[in-house]
Design a protein around this motif. Structure first.
Motif, PDB file in Angstrom:
ATOM      1  N   ARG A  92       0.839  -1.214   0.000  1.00 37.64           N
ATOM      2  CA  ARG A  92       0.000   0.000   0.000  1.00 37.64           C
ATOM      3  C   ARG A  92       0.871   1.260   0.000  1.00 37.64           C
ATOM      4  N   ARG A  93       1.945   1.246   0.794  1.00 38.11           N
ATOM      5  CA  ARG A  93       2.863   2.390   0.806  1.00 38.11           C
ATOM      6  C   ARG A  93       3.512   2.554  -0.570  1.00 38.11           C
ATOM      7  N   HIS A  94       3.821   1.451  -1.205  1.00 42.71           N
ATOM      8  CA  HIS A  94       4.394   1.512  -2.548  1.00 42.71           C
ATOM      9  C   HIS A  94       3.374   2.100  -3.536  1.00 42.71           C
ATOM     10  N   ALA A  95       2.108   1.717  -3.391  1.00 38.97           N
ATOM     11  CA  ALA A  95       1.049   2.266  -4.253  1.00 38.97           C
ATOM     12  C   ALA A  95       0.929   3.778  -4.059  1.00 38.97           C
ATOM     13  N   LEU A  96       1.106   4.220  -2.833  1.00 40.70           N
ATOM     14  CA  LEU A  96       1.066   5.653  -2.543  1.00 40.70           C
ATOM     15  C   LEU A  96       2.187   6.378  -3.288  1.00 40.70           C
ATOM     16  N   ARG A  97       3.358   5.783  -3.323  1.00 40.33           N
ATOM     17  CA  ARG A  97       4.488   6.367  -4.059  1.00 40.33           C
ATOM     18  C   ARG A  97       4.220   6.390  -5.562  1.00 40.33           C
ATOM     19  N   ARG A  98       3.608   5.332  -6.080  1.00 39.10           N
ATOM     20  CA  ARG A  98       3.256   5.316  -7.502  1.00 39.10           C
ATOM     21  C   ARG A  98       2.259   6.426  -7.812  1.00 39.10           C
ATOM     22  N   TRP A 120      -6.057   7.974   3.346  1.00 39.37           N
ATOM     23  CA  TRP A 120      -5.804   8.429   4.715  1.00 39.37           C
ATOM     24  C   TRP A 120      -5.674   7.268   5.684  1.00 39.37           C
ATOM     25  N   GLU A 121      -6.121   6.064   5.274  1.00 37.23           N
ATOM     26  CA  GLU A 121      -5.990   4.884   6.127  1.00 37.23           C
ATOM     27  C   GLU A 121      -4.664   4.150   5.909  1.00 37.23           C
ATOM     28  N   THR A 122      -3.862   4.604   4.969  1.00 38.16           N
ATOM     29  CA  THR A 122      -2.575   3.973   4.698  1.00 38.16           C
ATOM     30  C   THR A 122      -1.659   4.143   5.901  1.00 38.16           C
ATOM     31  N   GLU A 123      -1.023   3.065   6.303  1.00 38.35           N
ATOM     32  CA  GLU A 123      -0.077   3.120   7.415  1.00 38.35           C
ATOM     33  C   GLU A 123       1.231   3.714   6.914  1.00 38.35           C
ATOM     34  N   VAL A 124       1.343   5.032   7.020  1.00 31.71           N
ATOM     35  CA  VAL A 124       2.530   5.732   6.537  1.00 31.71           C
ATOM     36  C   VAL A 124       3.608   5.709   7.610  1.00 31.71           C
ATOM     37  N   GLU A 129       5.567  10.600   3.235  1.00 31.15           N
ATOM     38  CA  GLU A 129       4.276   9.920   3.087  1.00 31.15           C
ATOM     39  C   GLU A 129       3.182  10.660   3.861  1.00 31.15           C
ATOM     40  N   ARG A 130       3.478  11.045   5.082  1.00 36.32           N
ATOM     41  CA  ARG A 130       2.497  11.765   5.904  1.00 36.32           C
ATOM     42  C   ARG A 130       2.077  13.078   5.240  1.00 36.32           C
ATOM     43  N   ALA A 131       3.045  13.824   4.725  1.00 43.20           N
ATOM     44  CA  ALA A 131       2.747  15.121   4.101  1.00 43.20           C
ATOM     45  C   ALA A 131       1.857  14.944   2.870  1.00 43.20           C
ATOM     46  N   PHE A 132       2.134  13.937   2.070  1.00 44.86           N
ATOM     47  CA  PHE A 132       1.345  13.703   0.859  1.00 44.86           C
ATOM     48  C   PHE A 132      -0.071  13.256   1.213  1.00 44.86           C
ATOM     49  N   VAL A 133      -0.187  12.284   2.098  1.00 42.88           N
ATOM     50  CA  VAL A 133      -1.507  11.764   2.486  1.00 42.88           C
ATOM     51  C   VAL A 133      -2.362  12.857   3.115  1.00 42.88           C
ATOM     52  N   ALA A 134      -1.760  13.728   3.894  1.00 43.50           N
ATOM     53  CA  ALA A 134      -2.514  14.794   4.566  1.00 43.50           C
ATOM     54  C   ALA A 134      -3.179  15.742   3.578  1.00 43.50           C
ATOM     55  N   LEU A 135      -2.666  15.813   2.361  1.00 44.64           N
ATOM     56  CA  LEU A 135      -3.202  16.738   1.360  1.00 44.64           C
ATOM     57  C   LEU A 135      -4.210  16.097   0.406  1.00 44.64           C
ATOM     58  N   LEU A 165       7.845  12.841  -2.114  1.00 42.58           N
ATOM     59  CA  LEU A 165       7.604  11.410  -1.888  1.00 42.58           C
ATOM     60  C   LEU A 165       8.165  10.582  -3.024  1.00 42.58           C
ATOM     61  N   ALA A 166       7.904  10.983  -4.256  1.00 40.85           N
ATOM     62  CA  ALA A 166       8.391  10.231  -5.409  1.00 40.85           C
ATOM     63  C   ALA A 166       9.915  10.202  -5.457  1.00 40.85           C
ATOM     64  N   SER A 167      10.562  11.228  -4.928  1.00 38.91           N
ATOM     65  CA  SER A 167      12.021  11.312  -4.950  1.00 38.91           C
ATOM     66  C   SER A 167      12.684  10.641  -3.753  1.00 38.91           C
ATOM     67  N   SER A 168      11.894  10.257  -2.767  1.00 34.14           N
ATOM     68  CA  SER A 168      12.478   9.680  -1.547  1.00 34.14           C
ATOM     69  C   SER A 168      12.867   8.226  -1.763  1.00 34.14           C
ATOM     70  N   ALA A 169      13.554   7.677  -0.800  1.00 35.58           N
ATOM     71  CA  ALA A 169      14.059   6.307  -0.870  1.00 35.58           C
ATOM     72  C   ALA A 169      12.914   5.317  -0.995  1.00 35.58           C
TER      73      ALA A 169
END
Length: 175
Positions: A92-98, A120-124, A129-135, A165-169
């Motif tokens: 799910r975290r990987h999907a968030l990055r995609r 918003w239910e993704t375990e970031v 990840e938190r900054a992106f999901v919050a928006l 997020l896309a640029s992070s590890a």
């Protein structure tokens, strides 16, 4: 004395195939890839240089084969390739990055993220990840309600968070 030259080794076809199969495993785990697509994925992995008995078998199956048989074969092919099926949280975290990468690439617009998908239910775990999901608004009606005064600022903040997020590890092996 000069600085030593750093050279990176090019990826081999097998490494490329393993990366592709790891990506597919993450997407499969969150439901982005349907079972009927997996025989073609197996064929592409073979073309990329992977070769396992079950991968070869799966590549020859029709899309209409029983879904559970396809799932079982795909998971066996992953195991034969040394790839673990990622846990749902990691996938799910990987999907968030995609999703962030698609926004950065222009494949999605900011309002396309207000789909009702429960991001918003993704375990970031990371600040990015938190900054992106919050928006990400929960739905289109929330988008209109939350942003009626300052849509441009929100879009700029969302794009900046997506880029970070896309640029992070990466979040895990194979994903």
């Amino acid at each position: 004395m000069g600085t030593p030259e750093v050279t990176s080794q090019p990826q081999t076809p097998v490494q490329d195939g393993l990366m592709m199969l790891g990506e597919v495993a993450c997407r499969y785990r969150v439901g982005d890839i349907r079972p009927e697509e997996l025989p073609m994925v197996a064929a592409e992995a073979i073309a990329a240089g992977l070769d396992t008995p079950t991968l070869c078998e799966l590549a020859g199956w029709p899309r209409t084969a029983p879904a559970q048989d396809i799932r079982d074969a795909f998971e066996q092919a992953l195991a034969e390739s040394g790839i673990e099926l990622p846990d749902p949280v990691l996938a799910r975290r990987h999907a968030l990055r995609r999703l962030a990468a698609r926004l950065v690439a222009g494949d999605l617009g900011p309002t396309d993220l207000a789909t009702g998908e429960e991001w918003w239910e993704t375990e970031v775990e990371t600040a990015e990840e938190r900054a992106f999901v919050a928006l990400i608004p929960q739905c289109t009606c929330c988008l209109e309600f939350e942003l009626r005064l300052d849509r441009r600022s929100w879009e700029a903040a969302l794009r900046a968070a997506a880029l970070a997020l896309a640029s992070s590890a990466p979040v895990g092996p194979g994903c």
